[in-house]
Design a protein around this motif. Structure first.
Motif, PDB file in Angstrom:
ATOM      1  N   UNK A   6       0.841  -1.199   0.000  1.00 14.02           N
ATOM      2  CA  UNK A   6       0.000   0.000   0.000  1.00 14.02           C
ATOM      3  C   UNK A   6       0.875   1.247   0.000  1.00 14.02           C
ATOM      4  N   UNK A   7       0.313   2.359  -0.414  1.00 18.08           N
ATOM      5  CA  UNK A   7       1.007   3.643  -0.291  1.00 18.08           C
ATOM      6  C   UNK A   7       0.615   4.183   1.083  1.00 18.08           C
ATOM      7  N   UNK A   8       1.553   4.186   2.003  1.00 18.71           N
ATOM      8  CA  UNK A   8       1.256   4.558   3.386  1.00 18.71           C
ATOM      9  C   UNK A   8       1.393   6.056   3.638  1.00 18.71           C
ATOM     10  N   UNK A   9       2.179   6.731   2.845  1.00 16.43           N
ATOM     11  CA  UNK A   9       2.455   8.154   3.022  1.00 16.43           C
ATOM     12  C   UNK A   9       1.415   8.998   2.268  1.00 16.43           C
ATOM     13  N   UNK A  10       0.611   9.745   3.024  1.00 16.74           N
ATOM     14  CA  UNK A  10      -0.449  10.582   2.441  1.00 16.74           C
ATOM     15  C   UNK A  10       0.143  11.618   1.487  1.00 16.74           C
ATOM     16  N   UNK A  11       1.300  12.148   1.813  1.00 18.40           N
ATOM     17  CA  UNK A  11       1.922  13.149   0.928  1.00 18.40           C
ATOM     18  C   UNK A  11       2.292  12.538  -0.423  1.00 18.40           C
ATOM     19  N   UNK A  15       0.996  13.671  -4.073  1.00 13.95           N
ATOM     20  CA  UNK A  15       1.932  13.939  -5.162  1.00 13.95           C
ATOM     21  C   UNK A  15       1.516  13.185  -6.421  1.00 13.95           C
ATOM     22  N   UNK A  16       1.139  11.920  -6.288  1.00 17.46           N
ATOM     23  CA  UNK A  16       0.681  11.138  -7.444  1.00 17.46           C
ATOM     24  C   UNK A  16      -0.517  11.838  -8.087  1.00 17.46           C
ATOM     25  N   UNK A  17      -1.490  12.233  -7.276  1.00 16.07           N
ATOM     26  CA  UNK A  17      -2.689  12.889  -7.817  1.00 16.07           C
ATOM     27  C   UNK A  17      -2.340  14.228  -8.480  1.00 16.07           C
ATOM     28  N   UNK A  18      -1.446  14.981  -7.861  1.00 16.25           N
ATOM     29  CA  UNK A  18      -1.031  16.268  -8.440  1.00 16.25           C
ATOM     30  C   UNK A  18      -0.364  16.070  -9.798  1.00 16.25           C
ATOM     31  N   UNK A  19       0.518  15.089  -9.892  1.00 15.47           N
ATOM     32  CA  UNK A  19       1.204  14.810 -11.151  1.00 15.47           C
ATOM     33  C   UNK A  19       0.216  14.406 -12.247  1.00 15.47           C
ATOM     34  N   UNK A  20      -0.765  13.621 -11.892  1.00 16.79           N
ATOM     35  CA  UNK A  20      -1.783  13.208 -12.868  1.00 16.79           C
ATOM     36  C   UNK A  20      -2.576  14.413 -13.372  1.00 16.79           C
ATOM     37  N   UNK A  29      -6.263   9.694 -13.190  1.00 19.48           N
ATOM     38  CA  UNK A  29      -6.559  10.246 -11.865  1.00 19.48           C
ATOM     39  C   UNK A  29      -7.810   9.592 -11.286  1.00 19.48           C
ATOM     40  N   UNK A  30      -8.828   9.395 -12.114  1.00 16.48           N
ATOM     41  CA  UNK A  30     -10.059   8.771 -11.613  1.00 16.48           C
ATOM     42  C   UNK A  30      -9.824   7.303 -11.266  1.00 16.48           C
ATOM     43  N   UNK A  31      -9.069   6.588 -12.075  1.00 15.19           N
ATOM     44  CA  UNK A  31      -8.751   5.188 -11.746  1.00 15.19           C
ATOM     45  C   UNK A  31      -8.065   5.143 -10.383  1.00 15.19           C
ATOM     46  N   UNK A  32      -7.052   5.961 -10.213  1.00 17.00           N
ATOM     47  CA  UNK A  32      -6.272   5.994  -8.974  1.00 17.00           C
ATOM     48  C   UNK A  32      -7.153   6.392  -7.786  1.00 17.00           C
ATOM     49  N   UNK A  33      -7.904   7.468  -7.946  1.00 23.31           N
ATOM     50  CA  UNK A  33      -8.731   7.983  -6.849  1.00 23.31           C
ATOM     51  C   UNK A  33      -9.828   6.996  -6.477  1.00 23.31           C
ATOM     52  N   UNK A  34     -10.449   6.399  -7.453  1.00 22.25           N
ATOM     53  CA  UNK A  34     -11.490   5.399  -7.183  1.00 22.25           C
ATOM     54  C   UNK A  34     -10.894   4.189  -6.474  1.00 22.25           C
ATOM     55  N   UNK A  35      -9.727   3.745  -6.937  1.00 19.68           N
ATOM     56  CA  UNK A  35      -9.088   2.582  -6.324  1.00 19.68           C
ATOM     57  C   UNK A  35      -8.719   2.779  -4.869  1.00 19.68           C
ATOM     58  N   UNK A  36      -8.181   3.948  -4.528  1.00 20.87           N
ATOM     59  CA  UNK A  36      -7.741   4.166  -3.145  1.00 20.87           C
ATOM     60  C   UNK A  36      -8.876   4.601  -2.228  1.00 20.87           C
ATOM     61  N   UNK A 134       7.961   7.044  -4.844  1.00 14.34           N
ATOM     62  CA  UNK A 134       7.586   5.843  -4.091  1.00 14.34           C
ATOM     63  C   UNK A 134       8.529   4.716  -4.493  1.00 14.34           C
ATOM     64  N   UNK A 135       9.231   4.180  -3.519  1.00 16.76           N
ATOM     65  CA  UNK A 135      10.266   3.170  -3.780  1.00 16.76           C
ATOM     66  C   UNK A 135       9.743   1.737  -3.627  1.00 16.76           C
ATOM     67  N   UNK A 136       8.685   1.549  -2.847  1.00 21.99           N
ATOM     68  CA  UNK A 136       8.150   0.209  -2.610  1.00 21.99           C
ATOM     69  C   UNK A 136       7.573  -0.374  -3.904  1.00 21.99           C
ATOM     70  N   UNK A 137       7.404  -1.705  -3.916  1.00 21.17           N
ATOM     71  CA  UNK A 137       6.761  -2.360  -5.053  1.00 21.17           C
ATOM     72  C   UNK A 137       5.308  -1.907  -5.132  1.00 21.17           C
ATOM     73  N   UNK A 138       4.915  -1.454  -6.300  1.00 17.80           N
ATOM     74  CA  UNK A 138       3.531  -1.042  -6.507  1.00 17.80           C
ATOM     75  C   UNK A 138       2.969  -1.735  -7.736  1.00 17.80           C
ATOM     76  N   UNK A 139       1.668  -1.795  -7.787  1.00 16.81           N
ATOM     77  CA  UNK A 139       0.961  -2.384  -8.918  1.00 16.81           C
ATOM     78  C   UNK A 139      -0.503  -2.045  -8.805  1.00 16.81           C
TER      79      UNK A 139
END
Length: 193
Positions: A6-11, A15-20, A29-36, A134-139
């Motif tokens: 999981x992405x544990x850091x709110x900041x 940042x991901x949402x801002x970049x999108x 952005x909607x895929x990401x926001x809906x998923x989380x 984000x350095x952790x494994x993500x998918x």
């Protein structure tokens, strides 16, 4: 296949949402926001049609009803403010005209005939998470795990979270969102003999 986190850091999430937004990738952005924010599996997010999110008059639904691909169970959940904001931004960009259209159409040749693939979603999530540092494994499963992690950290009872994620036991839910390992590490560190 590597286990994702999981992405544990709110900041980092911000940042991901801002970049999108900055890149104009409002579909992503909607895929990401809906998923989380909804805890859906990527397979259930990608199969959404505009009629699942909007009434015929174009107004956003208060609740969404999804039949989960993996479990066959029906999941009903409300849309929070972050998801509604993302839907509104995306609607302004694409102006959907047909409730049967895919919410997340492929941009490939003959795009719109089918939704984006899981691989395309994985590539998008990885691209933005790496750009956010984000350095952790993500998918794709990172989105659902992020939802579970932050629900738990914000006080959602583990039995309720288990039900929200359709897991068979609280132990599975804790391991799934990375809490079991995190709490065990904290216990080890807390004893300094």
């Amino acid at each position: 296949m590597k286990e994702v986190n999981p992405i544990k850091d709110i900041e980092k999430i911000r940042t991901v949402k801002r970049l999108m937004k900055e890149n104009g990738d409002l579909r992503d952005l909607l895929i990401f926001t809906l998923g989380i924010n909804a805890g859906l599996r990527i397979s259930d997010i990608l199969k959404l049609r505009w009629g699942d999110l909007l009434y015929k008059n174009g107004k956003i639904r208060e609740e969404v009803l999804v039949k989960e691909k993996k479990t066959g169970k029906t999941k009903k959940f409300p849309l929070n403010d972050a998801v509604i904001e993302s839907i509104n931004l995306y609607i302004q960009q694409i102006k959907p005209s047909d409730m049967e259209m895919w919410v997340f159409p492929s941009r490939k040749k003959n795009g719109g005939i089918r939704p984006i693939s899981r691989i395309a979603a994985w590539q998008m999530i990885n691209k933005y998470c790496k750009a956010a540092g984000i350095k952790e494994n993500v998918g794709t499963h990172t989105l659902r795990k992020t939802f579970g992690y932050h629900q738990y950290k914000n006080g959602t009872d583990i039995a309720m979270l288990q039900k929200m994620l359709n897991h068979s036991s609280p132990k599975i839910t804790l391991r799934y969102i990375g809490i079991e390992r995190e709490e065990m590490n904290e216990r080890y560190k807390s004893v300094n003999l």
